[in-house]
Design a protein around this motif. Sequence first.
Motif: not given
Length: 405
Positions: A144-146, A151-164, A217-225, A230-232
């Motif tokens: 479901l997440l993937i 479909l709504f990939d800007d939810i993951g793209y909107s996340l900004e995290l510092s290194d680490g 690809l790991d970036y896509v999976k990680a930031y989707a999750l 983050e968006a609840g």
Amino acid sequence: MFLKRWSQLLSLTLILSFCMTSVASAAESGQAKYAWAHESIDFLRSHGVFENMEYRTKTLGRMVTKADLTLMVHRLFTDFRVDADKKFNIPGVPNGHPSYQIFKDVYGSMPSAPNGLIGAADRINYDDETFKYIPEKVLTRWDLLITLNALFDDIGYSLELSDGEDIARLRAIKDLPKRYFNSYNQYEKWKYAYQPLAAEIGLMQDKEYGPSLASDLDYVKAYALLGFAEAGIMKPDAKGYFRPNQKVTLAETAVVLHRIYDYYDGGSYVREPSPDDLIPNGSRFFIYKDSPSAHGSSPVSDFALVNSDALPEFYLALKATEKIDLQINVNGEPSYYTYEQLSNPKQPVRIPLNGAYHAEFIPIIRSKGQIATGDNNNIEVMYYYADTFQDFTQAIWYEPTLQLK
């Protein structure tokens, strides 16, 4: 005789009364169990999502298939529509399939479609770019997440995290396996290196900088999750368990879709195509400022190198088990480089980008005089690239063992 019949009737009445009471109690118990989803169920029902689906919604604990999810998305998010005369192939859901129209509308509306249909499929292998949709597939929370992230990939793209910080948050999710690798050659052999539907994350070890996400690809999976959490919308529980392999219920799906609708305030949720979406090639790798990188493949085939940091140029070297020459297209203009030019990692070749957002790499097999595809060779190759001149043999991920045959 009369008393006997009366006794039988009384017994039957008591049995039926008991059964009706039990059924009613079970229904009330079931309703109470999913009380947390009633608001979302009522919301989706009021928006016509469950029209002619009432028989499906009486049991909120029933499992959800890909066809169920697609129909629910199609009805709730009415911006997901494709022109009627536009046709394209959806592996697993051919034209004429009962679900073709809703699959075409929903997944054909992704900015990367039709080339990017792979991102929401139910069987995916980015190594050979094969995929298939399976309408009857029962979905897990990870499935479901993937799908929703595609479909709504800007939810993951909107996340900004510092290194680490991304790695720290991933570590806090207890039931998400993390696989650590010391080299890209080792990573390429991992069975899940090209599998976004595998609920595992690949991390590359670095003695100086620590672990980092191993691939795009790991970036896509990680930031989707992390983005959906983050968006609840979908998140781990209080103890840190996401339960990625748990089958998703109708109640949970309703809540997730309701939250996405609220996330967009009922407004537009179909993202305009980004520069990434307009890249014609399906296989993409990214080059970043001040971040030398590499990737390998076997068999060798074409790909796009994405200039996400607007770099003016980059430096390139390669190693392969057979001589390959390269055609590199920048802004549609081809340039040609021989294997001899490119195969000295201590003296990489400068490639100007001239303002291009991406460069297309087309490898040519020297012995055959043919463009390399996934079907006509078994050549292994490693590409090394950076925005500044450097000796790639000094990088920890350099693979010195790749030899010409």
